[in-house]
Scaffold this motif. Structure first.
Motif, PDB file in Angstrom:
ATOM      1  N   GLY A   1      68.597  40.393  59.931  1.00 41.26           N
ATOM      2  CA  GLY A   1      68.486  41.629  59.165  1.00 41.26           C
ATOM      3  C   GLY A   1      68.855  41.521  57.700  1.00 41.26           C
ATOM      4  O   GLY A   1      68.734  42.492  56.964  1.00 41.26           O
ATOM      5  N   ASP A   2      69.307  40.347  57.264  1.00 44.32           N
ATOM      6  CA  ASP A   2      69.711  40.156  55.870  1.00 44.32           C
ATOM      7  C   ASP A   2      68.650  39.371  55.099  1.00 44.32           C
ATOM      8  O   ASP A   2      68.011  38.471  55.655  1.00 44.32           O
ATOM      9  CB  ASP A   2      71.036  39.394  55.791  1.00 44.32           C
ATOM     10  N   PRO A   3      68.480  39.684  53.803  1.00 47.97           N
ATOM     11  CA  PRO A   3      67.507  38.949  52.990  1.00 47.97           C
ATOM     12  C   PRO A   3      68.066  37.598  52.538  1.00 47.97           C
ATOM     13  O   PRO A   3      69.209  37.516  52.071  1.00 47.97           O
ATOM     14  CB  PRO A   3      67.280  39.876  51.789  1.00 47.97           C
ATOM     15  N   TRP A   4      67.255  36.561  52.712  1.00 51.47           N
ATOM     16  CA  TRP A   4      67.574  35.219  52.236  1.00 51.47           C
ATOM     17  C   TRP A   4      66.410  34.780  51.361  1.00 51.47           C
ATOM     18  O   TRP A   4      65.244  35.022  51.689  1.00 51.47           O
ATOM     19  CB  TRP A   4      67.738  34.250  53.398  1.00 51.47           C
ATOM     20  N   PHE A   5      66.715  34.126  50.265  1.00 46.96           N
ATOM     21  CA  PHE A   5      65.694  33.671  49.328  1.00 46.96           C
ATOM     22  C   PHE A   5      65.653  32.157  49.372  1.00 46.96           C
ATOM     23  O   PHE A   5      66.663  31.479  49.154  1.00 46.96           O
ATOM     24  CB  PHE A   5      65.994  34.213  47.930  1.00 46.96           C
ATOM     25  N   ASN A   6      64.479  31.637  49.679  1.00 49.63           N
ATOM     26  CA  ASN A   6      64.296  30.219  49.960  1.00 49.63           C
ATOM     27  C   ASN A   6      63.222  29.601  49.089  1.00 49.63           C
ATOM     28  O   ASN A   6      62.330  30.281  48.579  1.00 49.63           O
ATOM     29  CB  ASN A   6      63.846  30.019  51.414  1.00 49.63           C
ATOM     30  N   VAL A   7      63.297  28.279  49.012  1.00 47.42           N
ATOM     31  CA  VAL A   7      62.195  27.423  48.588  1.00 47.42           C
ATOM     32  C   VAL A   7      61.978  26.511  49.780  1.00 47.42           C
ATOM     33  O   VAL A   7      62.891  25.781  50.169  1.00 47.42           O
ATOM     34  CB  VAL A   7      62.518  26.614  47.312  1.00 47.42           C
ATOM     35  N   GLY A   8      60.797  26.590  50.373  1.00 40.52           N
ATOM     36  CA  GLY A   8      60.591  25.883  51.629  1.00 40.52           C
ATOM     37  C   GLY A   8      61.529  26.464  52.670  1.00 40.52           C
ATOM     38  O   GLY A   8      61.616  27.675  52.840  1.00 40.52           O
ATOM     39  N   LYS A   9      62.278  25.605  53.334  1.00 36.84           N
ATOM     40  CA  LYS A   9      63.224  26.065  54.356  1.00 36.84           C
ATOM     41  C   LYS A   9      64.659  26.102  53.846  1.00 36.84           C
ATOM     42  O   LYS A   9      65.576  26.394  54.601  1.00 36.84           O
ATOM     43  CB  LYS A   9      63.137  25.162  55.586  1.00 36.84           C
ATOM     44  N   LYS A  10      64.856  25.804  52.563  1.00 42.89           N
ATOM     45  CA  LYS A  10      66.208  25.770  51.996  1.00 42.89           C
ATOM     46  C   LYS A  10      66.499  27.060  51.239  1.00 42.89           C
ATOM     47  O   LYS A  10      65.695  27.518  50.446  1.00 42.89           O
ATOM     48  CB  LYS A  10      66.369  24.582  51.048  1.00 42.89           C
ATOM     49  N   SER A  11      67.679  27.604  51.467  1.00 46.93           N
ATOM     50  CA  SER A  11      68.094  28.852  50.814  1.00 46.93           C
ATOM     51  C   SER A  11      68.841  28.567  49.517  1.00 46.93           C
ATOM     52  O   SER A  11      69.576  27.591  49.414  1.00 46.93           O
ATOM     53  CB  SER A  11      69.003  29.658  51.732  1.00 46.93           C
ATOM     54  N   PHE A  12      68.674  29.472  48.556  1.00 42.32           N
ATOM     55  CA  PHE A  12      69.428  29.373  47.307  1.00 42.32           C
ATOM     56  C   PHE A  12      70.196  30.655  47.008  1.00 42.32           C
ATOM     57  O   PHE A  12      71.137  30.647  46.215  1.00 42.32           O
ATOM     58  CB  PHE A  12      68.533  28.985  46.124  1.00 42.32           C
ATOM     59  N   ALA A  13      69.811  31.753  47.618  1.00 44.03           N
ATOM     60  CA  ALA A  13      70.513  33.029  47.451  1.00 44.03           C
ATOM     61  C   ALA A  13      70.334  33.812  48.743  1.00 44.03           C
ATOM     62  O   ALA A  13      69.268  33.765  49.362  1.00 44.03           O
ATOM     63  CB  ALA A  13      69.938  33.812  46.275  1.00 44.03           C
ATOM     64  N   LEU A  14      71.371  34.514  49.148  1.00 46.80           N
ATOM     65  CA  LEU A  14      71.270  35.277  50.382  1.00 46.80           C
ATOM     66  C   LEU A  14      72.309  36.375  50.411  1.00 46.80           C
ATOM     67  O   LEU A  14      73.231  36.399  49.601  1.00 46.80           O
ATOM     68  CB  LEU A  14      71.441  34.358  51.603  1.00 46.80           C
ATOM     69  N   GLN A  15      72.096  37.279  51.334  1.00 45.98           N
ATOM     70  CA  GLN A  15      73.089  38.316  51.608  1.00 45.98           C
ATOM     71  C   GLN A  15      73.487  38.173  53.068  1.00 45.98           C
ATOM     72  O   GLN A  15      72.644  37.932  53.930  1.00 45.98           O
ATOM     73  CB  GLN A  15      72.510  39.709  51.370  1.00 45.98           C
ATOM     74  N   VAL A  16      74.784  38.315  53.297  1.00 46.29           N
ATOM     75  CA  VAL A  16      75.316  38.295  54.654  1.00 46.29           C
ATOM     76  C   VAL A  16      76.306  39.445  54.734  1.00 46.29           C
ATOM     77  O   VAL A  16      77.287  39.474  53.988  1.00 46.29           O
ATOM     78  CB  VAL A  16      76.010  36.955  54.982  1.00 46.29           C
ATOM     79  N   GLY A  17      76.003  40.394  55.587  1.00 45.39           N
ATOM     80  CA  GLY A  17      76.900  41.531  55.751  1.00 45.39           C
ATOM     81  C   GLY A  17      77.159  42.288  54.458  1.00 45.39           C
ATOM     82  O   GLY A  17      78.257  42.765  54.230  1.00 45.39           O
ATOM     83  N   GLY A  18      76.149  42.354  53.600  1.00 46.93           N
ATOM     84  CA  GLY A  18      76.287  43.082  52.346  1.00 46.93           C
ATOM     85  C   GLY A  18      76.886  42.282  51.205  1.00 46.93           C
ATOM     86  O   GLY A  18      77.001  42.784  50.088  1.00 46.93           O
ATOM     87  N   ARG A  19      77.286  41.047  51.461  1.00 47.72           N
ATOM     88  CA  ARG A  19      77.846  40.190  50.405  1.00 47.72           C
ATOM     89  C   ARG A  19      76.790  39.202  49.936  1.00 47.72           C
ATOM     90  O   ARG A  19      76.075  38.613  50.745  1.00 47.72           O
ATOM     91  CB  ARG A  19      79.059  39.417  50.911  1.00 47.72           C
ATOM     92  N   THR A  20      76.740  39.000  48.625  1.00 44.03           N
ATOM     93  CA  THR A  20      75.781  38.065  48.041  1.00 44.03           C
ATOM     94  C   THR A  20      76.404  36.684  47.944  1.00 44.03           C
ATOM     95  O   THR A  20      77.563  36.535  47.567  1.00 44.03           O
ATOM     96  CB  THR A  20      75.366  38.543  46.636  1.00 44.03           C
ATOM     97  N   ILE A  21      75.609  35.671  48.286  1.00 41.31           N
ATOM     98  CA  ILE A  21      76.044  34.282  48.229  1.00 41.31           C
ATOM     99  C   ILE A  21      74.990  33.498  47.453  1.00 41.31           C
ATOM    100  O   ILE A  21      73.797  33.617  47.725  1.00 41.31           O
ATOM    101  CB  ILE A  21      76.214  33.695  49.644  1.00 41.31           C
ATOM    102  N   LEU A  22      75.432  32.701  46.483  1.00 47.47           N
ATOM    103  CA  LEU A  22      74.533  31.863  45.685  1.00 47.47           C
ATOM    104  C   LEU A  22      74.952  30.400  45.784  1.00 47.47           C
ATOM    105  O   LEU A  22      76.142  30.089  45.867  1.00 47.47           O
ATOM    106  CB  LEU A  22      74.561  32.271  44.211  1.00 47.47           C
ATOM    107  N   LYS A  23      73.962  29.519  45.722  1.00 42.92           N
ATOM    108  CA  LYS A  23      74.221  28.080  45.709  1.00 42.92           C
ATOM    109  C   LYS A  23      74.272  27.639  44.250  1.00 42.92           C
ATOM    110  O   LYS A  23      73.244  27.417  43.624  1.00 42.92           O
ATOM    111  CB  LYS A  23      73.136  27.328  46.465  1.00 42.92           C
ATOM    112  N   LEU A  24      75.473  27.528  43.712  1.00 48.06           N
ATOM    113  CA  LEU A  24      75.654  27.189  42.307  1.00 48.06           C
ATOM    114  C   LEU A  24      76.107  25.743  42.154  1.00 48.06           C
ATOM    115  O   LEU A  24      76.653  25.148  43.087  1.00 48.06           O
ATOM    116  CB  LEU A  24      76.684  28.122  41.671  1.00 48.06           C
ATOM    117  N   ASP A  25      75.910  25.210  40.957  1.00 47.52           N
ATOM    118  CA  ASP A  25      76.397  23.886  40.623  1.00 47.52           C
ATOM    119  C   ASP A  25      77.908  23.843  40.861  1.00 47.52           C
ATOM    120  O   ASP A  25      78.633  24.767  40.466  1.00 47.52           O
ATOM    121  CB  ASP A  25      76.080  23.583  39.155  1.00 47.52           C
ATOM    122  N   ARG A  26      78.383  22.796  41.493  1.00 51.52           N
ATOM    123  CA  ARG A  26      79.790  22.698  41.886  1.00 51.52           C
ATOM    124  C   ARG A  26      80.741  22.867  40.703  1.00 51.52           C
ATOM    125  O   ARG A  26      81.702  23.635  40.769  1.00 51.52           O
ATOM    126  CB  ARG A  26      80.052  21.366  42.565  1.00 51.52           C
TER     127      ARG A  26
END
Length: 111
Positions: free
Chosen positions: A24-49
Motif C-alpha cells: 500500500g505504500d509508494p516506492w520509486f524504482n529504477v528497474g527493480k531497485k528502489s531509491f525513494a519510498l514511503q513506509v508507514g507514512g515516513r519517507t526514506i531516501l537512498k543517499l550518498d553515505r
C-alpha cells in the motif's frame, strides 16, 4: 514545505524511474531497485553515505538513520524541505542506483 506529491513528481521525472506499490505504500524504482519510498507514512531516501552522515549531524530534526535498512538509507521529514532541496535529494537518491550512463548527463544538467 514538500509533500509526497512533490516527491512523486520529482522522482517520476527522472529517466527510467517508475512507481510501484508495496503493501500500500509508494516506492520509486529504477528497474527493480528502489531509491525513494514511503513506509508507514515516513519517507526514506537512498543517499550518498558521506552526505547522509553530514545531514544526520547537522539537521537531526530532518534526517535520521533508517533502522530497517542498510546504512545507505535515511529517513527524511519532507515537511522540513523546500522544493529545490527535495529535488536535489531525490536526484541524488536516484543517482545511487541509476546506471552511470543515464545518471551522468542528468547530474551534469543535461537531462
Amino acid at each position: 514545505m514538500a509533500r509526497l506529491e512533490d516527491l512523486r513528481r520529482v522522482a517520476l521525472s527522472l529517466p527510467g524511474a517508475h512507481e510501484v506499490t508495496y503493501k500500500g505504500d509508494p516506492w520509486f524504482n529504477v528497474g527493480k531497485k528502489s531509491f525513494a519510498l514511503q513506509v508507514g507514512g515516513r519517507t526514506i531516501l537512498k543517499l550518498d553515505r558521506g552526505h547522509q552522515e553530514l545531514l544526520f549531524e547537522v539537521r537531526p530534526e530532518t534526517f535520521a538513520k533508517c533502522k530497517v535498512a542498510t546504512v545507505h538509507w535515511a529517513y527524511v521529514e519532507l515537511d522540513h524541505l523546500d522544493q529545490a532541496e527535495l529535488a536535489e535529494l531525490v536526484t541524488e537518491a536516484w543517482s545511487q542506483i541509476a546506471p552511470k550512463k543515464v545518471s551522468r548527463p542528468v547530474l551534469a544538467g543535461g537531462r
